[in-house]
Design a protein around this motif. Sequence first.
Motif, PDB file in Angstrom:
ATOM      1  N   ILE A   5       0.692  -1.210  -0.273  1.00  0.00           N
ATOM      2  CA  ILE A   5      -0.040  -0.166  -0.118  1.00  0.00           C
ATOM      3  C   ILE A   5       0.936   1.210  -0.036  1.00  0.00           C
ATOM      4  CG2 ILE A   5      -1.972  -0.907   1.075  1.00  0.00           C
ATOM      5  CD1 ILE A   5      -1.004   0.434   3.850  1.00  0.00           C
ATOM      6  N   THR A   6       0.304   2.148  -0.594  1.00  0.00           N
ATOM      7  CA  THR A   6       1.068   3.463  -0.559  1.00  0.00           C
ATOM      8  C   THR A   6       0.062   4.587   0.054  1.00  0.00           C
ATOM      9  OG1 THR A   6       2.443   3.067  -2.398  1.00  0.00           O
ATOM     10  CG2 THR A   6       2.227   5.068  -1.778  1.00  0.00           C
ATOM     11  N   VAL A  18       1.598  -5.207   3.949  1.00  0.00           N
ATOM     12  CA  VAL A  18       0.953  -5.231   4.846  1.00  0.00           C
ATOM     13  C   VAL A  18       0.019  -6.400   5.045  1.00  0.00           C
ATOM     14  CG1 VAL A  18       0.448  -2.776   5.412  1.00  0.00           C
ATOM     15  CG2 VAL A  18      -1.082  -3.881   3.947  1.00  0.00           C
ATOM     16  N   GLN A  19      -0.622  -6.951   5.876  1.00  0.00           N
ATOM     17  CA  GLN A  19      -1.457  -8.182   5.899  1.00  0.00           C
ATOM     18  C   GLN A  19      -2.830  -7.411   5.619  1.00  0.00           C
ATOM     19  OE1 GLN A  19      -0.527 -11.115   5.551  1.00  0.00           O
ATOM     20  NE2 GLN A  19       1.030 -11.727   6.772  1.00  0.00           N
ATOM     21  N   PRO A  20      -3.719  -8.306   4.755  1.00  0.00           N
ATOM     22  CA  PRO A  20      -4.986  -7.535   4.560  1.00  0.00           C
ATOM     23  C   PRO A  20      -6.012  -7.439   5.808  1.00  0.00           C
ATOM     24  CG  PRO A  20      -4.412  -9.199   2.780  1.00  0.00           C
ATOM     25  CD  PRO A  20      -3.294  -9.357   4.001  1.00  0.00           C
ATOM     26  N   GLU A  21      -5.737  -8.374   6.792  1.00  0.00           N
ATOM     27  CA  GLU A  21      -6.632  -8.443   7.946  1.00  0.00           C
ATOM     28  C   GLU A  21      -6.133  -7.253   9.079  1.00  0.00           C
ATOM     29  OE1 GLU A  21      -4.563 -10.845   6.912  1.00  0.00           O
ATOM     30  OE2 GLU A  21      -3.250 -11.680   8.815  1.00  0.00           O
ATOM     31  N   TRP A  22      -5.136  -6.650   8.869  1.00  0.00           N
ATOM     32  CA  TRP A  22      -4.773  -5.487   9.756  1.00  0.00           C
ATOM     33  C   TRP A  22      -5.496  -4.269   9.891  1.00  0.00           C
ATOM     34  CZ3 TRP A  22       1.412  -4.997   8.470  1.00  0.00           C
ATOM     35  CH2 TRP A  22       1.977  -6.130   8.990  1.00  0.00           C
ATOM     36  N   THR A  23      -5.576  -3.821  10.937  1.00  0.00           N
ATOM     37  CA  THR A  23      -6.356  -2.488  10.998  1.00  0.00           C
ATOM     38  C   THR A  23      -5.270  -1.571  10.897  1.00  0.00           C
ATOM     39  OG1 THR A  23      -6.122  -2.318  13.517  1.00  0.00           O
ATOM     40  CG2 THR A  23      -8.033  -3.436  12.656  1.00  0.00           C
ATOM     41  N   LEU A  24      -6.137  -0.054  10.515  1.00  0.00           N
ATOM     42  CA  LEU A  24      -4.842   1.184  10.703  1.00  0.00           C
ATOM     43  C   LEU A  24      -4.340   1.208  11.975  1.00  0.00           C
ATOM     44  CD1 LEU A  24      -3.797   3.558   9.475  1.00  0.00           C
ATOM     45  CD2 LEU A  24      -5.908   4.785   9.831  1.00  0.00           C
ATOM     46  N   LEU A  25      -5.144   0.953  13.147  1.00  0.00           N
ATOM     47  CA  LEU A  25      -4.531   0.975  14.342  1.00  0.00           C
ATOM     48  C   LEU A  25      -3.404   0.108  14.640  1.00  0.00           C
ATOM     49  CD1 LEU A  25      -4.760   2.286  17.212  1.00  0.00           C
ATOM     50  CD2 LEU A  25      -6.391   0.306  17.919  1.00  0.00           C
ATOM     51  N   TYR A  63     -10.940   0.319  10.939  1.00  0.00           N
ATOM     52  CA  TYR A  63     -10.279   0.724   9.699  1.00  0.00           C
ATOM     53  C   TYR A  63      -9.529  -0.120   9.077  1.00  0.00           C
ATOM     54  CZ  TYR A  63     -10.402   4.270   6.076  1.00  0.00           C
ATOM     55  OH  TYR A  63     -10.338   5.009   4.825  1.00  0.00           O
ATOM     56  N   PRO A  64      -9.973  -0.809   7.941  1.00  0.00           N
ATOM     57  CA  PRO A  64      -8.828  -1.734   7.353  1.00  0.00           C
ATOM     58  C   PRO A  64      -7.934  -1.195   6.901  1.00  0.00           C
ATOM     59  CG  PRO A  64     -11.342  -2.223   6.778  1.00  0.00           C
ATOM     60  CD  PRO A  64     -11.212  -0.921   7.492  1.00  0.00           C
ATOM     61  N   GLU A  69      -5.134   3.178   1.211  1.00  0.00           N
ATOM     62  CA  GLU A  69      -4.719   3.357  -0.213  1.00  0.00           C
ATOM     63  C   GLU A  69      -4.870   4.614  -0.761  1.00  0.00           C
ATOM     64  OE1 GLU A  69      -2.358   1.494  -1.750  1.00  0.00           O
ATOM     65  OE2 GLU A  69      -2.271   2.908  -3.380  1.00  0.00           O
ATOM     66  N   GLY A  70      -3.851   5.493  -1.008  1.00  0.00           N
ATOM     67  CA  GLY A  70      -4.014   6.741  -1.852  1.00  0.00           C
ATOM     68  C   GLY A  70      -4.480   7.740  -0.756  1.00  0.00           C
ATOM     69  N   LYS A  71      -4.929   7.345   0.421  1.00  0.00           N
ATOM     70  CA  LYS A  71      -5.520   8.482   1.172  1.00  0.00           C
ATOM     71  C   LYS A  71      -4.329   9.175   2.117  1.00  0.00           C
ATOM     72  CE  LYS A  71      -9.900   6.573   1.237  1.00  0.00           C
ATOM     73  NZ  LYS A  71     -10.718   5.272   2.004  1.00  0.00           N
ATOM     74  N   SER A  72      -4.895  10.253   2.721  1.00  0.00           N
ATOM     75  CA  SER A  72      -4.098  11.141   3.586  1.00  0.00           C
ATOM     76  C   SER A  72      -4.431  10.902   5.181  1.00  0.00           C
ATOM     77  CB  SER A  72      -4.164  12.530   3.251  1.00  0.00           C
ATOM     78  OG  SER A  72      -3.681  13.354   4.157  1.00  0.00           O
ATOM     79  N   VAL A  73      -3.437  10.328   6.124  1.00  0.00           N
ATOM     80  CA  VAL A  73      -3.845  10.098   7.459  1.00  0.00           C
ATOM     81  C   VAL A  73      -3.219  11.058   8.230  1.00  0.00           C
ATOM     82  CG1 VAL A  73      -3.838   8.352   9.126  1.00  0.00           C
ATOM     83  CG2 VAL A  73      -4.258   7.546   6.584  1.00  0.00           C
TER      84      VAL A  73
END
Length: 155
Positions: A5-6, A18-25, A63-64, A69-73
Motif C-alpha cells: 500500500i501507498t 501489510v497483511q490484509p486483515e490488519w487495522t490501521l490502528l 478501519y482496514p 490506499e491513496g489517502k491522507s492520514v
Amino acid sequence: MKKEITFILNQEEVKAEVQPEWTLLYFLREVLGLTGTKEGCGYGECGACTVIVDGKAINSCLYPILEVEGKSVTTIEGIISRDGELHDLQKSFIEHGAVQCGFCTPGMIMSAKALIDEKEKPTVDEIRHTIAGNLCRCTGYVKIIDAIKSVVDRR
Ligand code: FES
Ligand code: FES
C-alpha cells in the motif's frame, strides 16, 4: 499474503507491505511504533483510536489498513509543527486542565481537530456532538469542552 500500500501519513509518503486483515490502528502502533494513537475497546466504542483520514475523524481500530490506499492520514504525532510547537488544541487542553490520565486525549484532540478544520466557529452543541464518541473516564468532559471552545473563541 501481504499486499503493498501507498498513502500519506502526517504529510509524508508511506509505502509498506501489510497483511490484509490488519487495522490501521495495528499498523500505526505495532508496525510503525506510533503509540500516540491509543487502543481502548478495540471495537468502535471509545474513540481512543481516533485519527483523521481525508479530513474525517475515524476509529482506526475498525478501519482496514487496505482502505488507506491513496489517502491522507493524520495522527496525533502529525499535528505538532515542524519546529516542535504544540497544536493550539494541545496547548488549550493543558491550559484548561483537560488532561488527567491522558488516555482519551489524542482521540479527543483528533476529533476536535477534524471539526475545527471543517468549520471555523462550531457551536458548543456541535463540539459536544463531535466528541460524543470519545469516552473519558476522568475529567467529566467540562474542561475538555472548555478547552476546545477556547480555541474556537480565539479564532
Ligand atoms: S479503540 Fe477504537 S473505538 Fe475504542
Ligand atoms: S483523561 Fe483519563 S480517560 Fe480522559
